[in-house]
Design a protein around this motif. Structure first.
Motif, PDB file in Angstrom:
ATOM      1  N   GLU A  59      13.946  -3.770  96.537  1.00 15.81           N
ATOM      2  CA  GLU A  59      13.930  -5.171  96.984  1.00 15.81           C
ATOM      3  C   GLU A  59      12.694  -5.898  96.486  1.00 15.81           C
ATOM      4  OE1 GLU A  59      14.602  -5.169 101.223  1.00 15.81           O
ATOM      5  OE2 GLU A  59      16.692  -4.555 100.966  1.00 15.81           O
ATOM      6  N   ALA A  60      11.542  -5.258  96.547  1.00 10.47           N
ATOM      7  CA  ALA A  60      10.308  -5.892  96.061  1.00 10.47           C
ATOM      8  C   ALA A  60      10.367  -6.102  94.551  1.00 10.47           C
ATOM      9  CB  ALA A  60       9.090  -5.040  96.438  1.00 10.47           C
ATOM     10  N   TYR A  61      10.791  -5.101  93.823  1.00  8.62           N
ATOM     11  CA  TYR A  61      10.896  -5.195  92.366  1.00  8.62           C
ATOM     12  C   TYR A  61      11.911  -6.275  91.977  1.00  8.62           C
ATOM     13  CZ  TYR A  61      11.540  -3.637  87.506  1.00  8.62           C
ATOM     14  OH  TYR A  61      11.614  -3.575  86.132  1.00  8.62           O
ATOM     15  N   GLY A  62      13.057  -6.274  92.654  1.00  7.55           N
ATOM     16  CA  GLY A  62      14.090  -7.264  92.373  1.00  7.55           C
ATOM     17  C   GLY A  62      13.624  -8.685  92.648  1.00  7.55           C
ATOM     18  N   ALA A  63      12.891  -8.871  93.741  1.00  7.28           N
ATOM     19  CA  ALA A  63      12.377 -10.203  94.076  1.00  7.28           C
ATOM     20  C   ALA A  63      11.359 -10.669  93.034  1.00  7.28           C
ATOM     21  CB  ALA A  63      11.753 -10.197  95.465  1.00  7.28           C
ATOM     22  N   GLN A  64      10.491  -9.763  92.602  1.00 11.42           N
ATOM     23  CA  GLN A  64       9.503 -10.122  91.567  1.00 11.42           C
ATOM     24  C   GLN A  64      10.199 -10.477  90.258  1.00 11.42           C
ATOM     25  OE1 GLN A  64       7.195  -6.539  91.431  1.00 11.42           O
ATOM     26  NE2 GLN A  64       6.086  -6.990  93.323  1.00 11.42           N
TER      27      GLN A  64
ATOM     28  N   LEU B 293      24.033  -0.592  96.009  1.00  8.56           N
ATOM     29  CA  LEU B 293      24.332  -2.024  96.149  1.00  8.56           C
ATOM     30  C   LEU B 293      23.144  -2.877  95.715  1.00  8.56           C
ATOM     31  CD1 LEU B 293      26.301  -2.022  99.522  1.00  8.56           C
ATOM     32  CD2 LEU B 293      27.219  -2.408  97.215  1.00  8.56           C
ATOM     33  N   SER B 294      21.939  -2.448  96.045  1.00 10.66           N
ATOM     34  CA  SER B 294      20.737  -3.180  95.624  1.00 10.66           C
ATOM     35  C   SER B 294      20.598  -3.170  94.109  1.00 10.66           C
ATOM     36  CB  SER B 294      19.487  -2.585  96.273  1.00 10.66           C
ATOM     37  OG  SER B 294      19.503  -2.783  97.661  1.00 10.66           O
ATOM     38  N   LEU B 295      20.884  -2.037  93.495  1.00  9.70           N
ATOM     39  CA  LEU B 295      20.824  -1.951  92.028  1.00  9.70           C
ATOM     40  C   LEU B 295      21.872  -2.842  91.384  1.00  9.70           C
ATOM     41  CD1 LEU B 295      20.377   1.866  91.317  1.00  9.70           C
ATOM     42  CD2 LEU B 295      18.692   0.058  91.096  1.00  9.70           C
ATOM     43  N   GLN B 296      23.072  -2.826  91.929  1.00 11.00           N
ATOM     44  CA  GLN B 296      24.131  -3.665  91.381  1.00 11.00           C
ATOM     45  C   GLN B 296      23.754  -5.143  91.458  1.00 11.00           C
ATOM     46  OE1 GLN B 296      27.555  -2.362  93.624  1.00 11.00           O
ATOM     47  NE2 GLN B 296      27.871  -0.574  92.307  1.00 11.00           N
ATOM     48  N   ALA B 297      23.129  -5.552  92.545  1.00 11.78           N
ATOM     49  CA  ALA B 297      22.700  -6.946  92.692  1.00 11.78           C
ATOM     50  C   ALA B 297      21.665  -7.301  91.619  1.00 11.78           C
ATOM     51  CB  ALA B 297      22.129  -7.187  94.088  1.00 11.78           C
ATOM     52  N   PHE B 298      20.739  -6.390  91.349  1.00 11.16           N
ATOM     53  CA  PHE B 298      19.725  -6.616  90.312  1.00 11.16           C
ATOM     54  C   PHE B 298      20.392  -6.785  88.947  1.00 11.16           C
ATOM     55  CE2 PHE B 298      16.912  -5.080  86.980  1.00 11.16           C
ATOM     56  CZ  PHE B 298      15.761  -5.797  87.218  1.00 11.16           C
ATOM     57  N   PHE B 299      21.314  -5.893  88.621  1.00 11.80           N
ATOM     58  CA  PHE B 299      22.005  -5.983  87.331  1.00 11.80           C
ATOM     59  C   PHE B 299      22.784  -7.290  87.239  1.00 11.80           C
ATOM     60  CE2 PHE B 299      20.678  -1.787  86.577  1.00 11.80           C
ATOM     61  CZ  PHE B 299      21.050  -1.381  85.302  1.00 11.80           C
ATOM     62  N   ARG B 300      23.515  -7.642  88.294  1.00 11.21           N
ATOM     63  CA  ARG B 300      24.320  -8.874  88.262  1.00 11.21           C
ATOM     64  C   ARG B 300      23.461 -10.119  88.070  1.00 11.21           C
ATOM     65  NH1 ARG B 300      27.514  -6.340  92.737  1.00 11.21           N
ATOM     66  NH2 ARG B 300      29.384  -5.565  91.718  1.00 11.21           N
ATOM     67  N   LEU B 301      22.316 -10.174  88.730  1.00 13.31           N
ATOM     68  CA  LEU B 301      21.437 -11.331  88.588  1.00 13.31           C
ATOM     69  C   LEU B 301      21.009 -11.493  87.132  1.00 13.31           C
ATOM     70  CD1 LEU B 301      18.804 -12.813  90.716  1.00 13.31           C
ATOM     71  CD2 LEU B 301      17.978 -11.886  88.574  1.00 13.31           C
ATOM     72  N   ASN B 302      20.558 -10.420  86.504  1.00 16.04           N
ATOM     73  CA  ASN B 302      20.112 -10.490  85.117  1.00 16.04           C
ATOM     74  C   ASN B 302      21.266 -10.777  84.163  1.00 16.04           C
ATOM     75  OD1 ASN B 302      17.066  -9.646  84.671  1.00 16.04           O
ATOM     76  ND2 ASN B 302      17.843  -8.565  86.452  1.00 16.04           N
ATOM     77  N   GLU B 303      22.403 -10.146  84.377  1.00 16.41           N
ATOM     78  CA  GLU B 303      23.561 -10.369  83.518  1.00 16.41           C
ATOM     79  C   GLU B 303      24.037 -11.814  83.593  1.00 16.41           C
ATOM     80  OE1 GLU B 303      25.272  -5.796  83.909  1.00 16.41           O
ATOM     81  OE2 GLU B 303      26.183  -7.398  85.099  1.00 16.41           O
ATOM     82  N   ALA B 304      24.075 -12.374  84.794  1.00 15.17           N
ATOM     83  CA  ALA B 304      24.514 -13.767  84.966  1.00 15.17           C
ATOM     84  C   ALA B 304      23.538 -14.728  84.299  1.00 15.17           C
ATOM     85  CB  ALA B 304      24.664 -14.097  86.449  1.00 15.17           C
ATOM     86  N   TRP B 305      22.239 -14.473  84.438  1.00 14.84           N
ATOM     87  CA  TRP B 305      21.254 -15.347  83.817  1.00 14.84           C
ATOM     88  C   TRP B 305      21.383 -15.286  82.288  1.00 14.84           C
ATOM     89  CZ3 TRP B 305      17.151 -15.301  80.459  1.00 14.84           C
ATOM     90  CH2 TRP B 305      16.313 -16.421  80.488  1.00 14.84           C
ATOM     91  N   LEU B 306      21.524 -14.099  81.751  1.00 13.93           N
ATOM     92  CA  LEU B 306      21.676 -13.952  80.302  1.00 13.93           C
ATOM     93  C   LEU B 306      22.984 -14.582  79.814  1.00 13.93           C
ATOM     94  CD1 LEU B 306      20.288 -10.338  79.917  1.00 13.93           C
ATOM     95  CD2 LEU B 306      19.290 -12.410  78.901  1.00 13.93           C
ATOM     96  N   ALA B 307      24.067 -14.477  80.592  1.00 15.46           N
ATOM     97  CA  ALA B 307      25.334 -15.103  80.223  1.00 15.46           C
ATOM     98  C   ALA B 307      25.178 -16.620  80.119  1.00 15.46           C
ATOM     99  CB  ALA B 307      26.418 -14.748  81.243  1.00 15.46           C
ATOM    100  N   LYS B 308      24.442 -17.203  81.050  1.00 14.50           N
ATOM    101  CA  LYS B 308      24.195 -18.655  81.021  1.00 14.50           C
ATOM    102  C   LYS B 308      23.397 -19.031  79.780  1.00 14.50           C
ATOM    103  CE  LYS B 308      23.395 -22.851  82.932  1.00 14.50           C
ATOM    104  NZ  LYS B 308      23.441 -23.760  81.797  1.00 14.50           N
ATOM    105  N   VAL B 309      22.394 -18.237  79.447  1.00 24.59           N
ATOM    106  CA  VAL B 309      21.586 -18.515  78.260  1.00 24.59           C
ATOM    107  C   VAL B 309      22.446 -18.405  77.000  1.00 24.59           C
ATOM    108  CG1 VAL B 309      19.643 -17.688  76.847  1.00 24.59           C
ATOM    109  CG2 VAL B 309      19.397 -17.900  79.326  1.00 24.59           C
ATOM    110  N   ILE B 310      23.284 -17.392  76.921  1.00 26.63           N
ATOM    111  CA  ILE B 310      24.169 -17.240  75.759  1.00 26.63           C
ATOM    112  C   ILE B 310      25.117 -18.434  75.654  1.00 26.63           C
ATOM    113  CG2 ILE B 310      26.088 -15.899  74.781  1.00 26.63           C
ATOM    114  CD1 ILE B 310      23.430 -14.559  74.263  1.00 26.63           C
ATOM    115  N   ALA B 311      25.715 -18.838  76.781  1.00 27.16           N
ATOM    116  CA  ALA B 311      26.623 -19.989  76.774  1.00 27.16           C
ATOM    117  C   ALA B 311      25.898 -21.238  76.292  1.00 27.16           C
ATOM    118  CB  ALA B 311      27.214 -20.213  78.169  1.00 27.16           C
ATOM    119  N   ASP B 312      24.690 -21.448  76.774  1.00 28.78           N
ATOM    120  CA  ASP B 312      23.902 -22.601  76.334  1.00 28.78           C
ATOM    121  C   ASP B 312      23.546 -22.488  74.852  1.00 28.78           C
ATOM    122  OD1 ASP B 312      24.045 -23.501  78.945  1.00 28.78           O
ATOM    123  OD2 ASP B 312      21.953 -23.028  79.423  1.00 28.78           O
TER     124      ASP B 312
END
Length: 193
Positions: A58-63, A115-134
């Motif tokens: 949680e701390a690593y993910g928040a940072q 579940l915490s790991l999956q949330a971390f991966f999803r956050l990064n994947e979604a952000w990168l997907a937005k950057v690729i789309a842009d």
């Protein structure tokens, strides 16, 4: 200057140990030796290793989320991707991404940790997907298919490049990931990769 509390030191050292050795590669004894406390003190803060792990994730993910969200969304996509890559490249050479390392230990983790790991991966994947789309829109990045798939692929490539960089002690492997999706200046509009 404030001194880190025992709890903060435990979390910081646990994070470093996981990034270097993995979840199963350290014990409370290793952590106690690093912080200079008895293992009973660790159990006071974190009754079991899973409690410690959840707090570390949680701390690593928040940072990580704060660093990603701090990248100016008004920048061109290529610059946002470059800043993300610089953030990844800032990982010490003897470590890999905490959540990438833990993904290798997936079978021995609790459902809460997974579940915490999956949330971390999803956050990064979604952000990168937005950057690729842009980037597809502004012509600075290329990808032959769906931006969501690109986000997943690119995040996996960054994770793999971190591992390869550590193994070969060669940061160029991270540069290769970014270069793979960038359009050359004279290319104009993106085409198939």
């Amino acid at each position: 200057m404030t001194t880190a509390t025992t709890r903060e030191q435990l979390l910081d050292h646990a994070q470093a140990l996981i990034m270097q050795r993995g979840y199963n590669g350290f014990s409370y004894r290793d952590l106690a030796d690093r912080v200079g406390v008895k293992t009973a003190s660790i159990h006071y803060y974190f009754p079991c290793k899973d409690d410690l792990l959840i707090q570390v994730i949680e701390a690593y993910g928040a940072q990580a989320a704060a660093r990603v969200q701090a990248i100016d969304a008004t920048l061109p996509a290529k610059e946002r991707l470059d800043r993300y890559a610089a953030m990844v490249q800032g990982t010490p050479a003897d470590r890999v991404c905490l959540c990438g390392m833990l993904a290798a230990d997936f079978a021995s983790l609790s459902d809460r940790a997974r579940l915490s790991l999956q949330a971390f991966f999803r956050l990064n994947e979604a952000w990168l997907a937005k950057v690729i789309a842009d980037g597809l829109s502004d012509g600075t990045l290329k990808w032959p298919g769906d931006p969501e798939a690109a986000g997943r692929c690119l995040f996996a490539a960054f994770q793999g490049a971190l591992m390869g960089s550590r193994l070969f002690q060669n940061q160029a492997r991270l540069h290769d990931v970014v270069a793979s999706v960038q359009c050359q200046p004279d290319q104009g509009q993106p085409g198939p990769a």
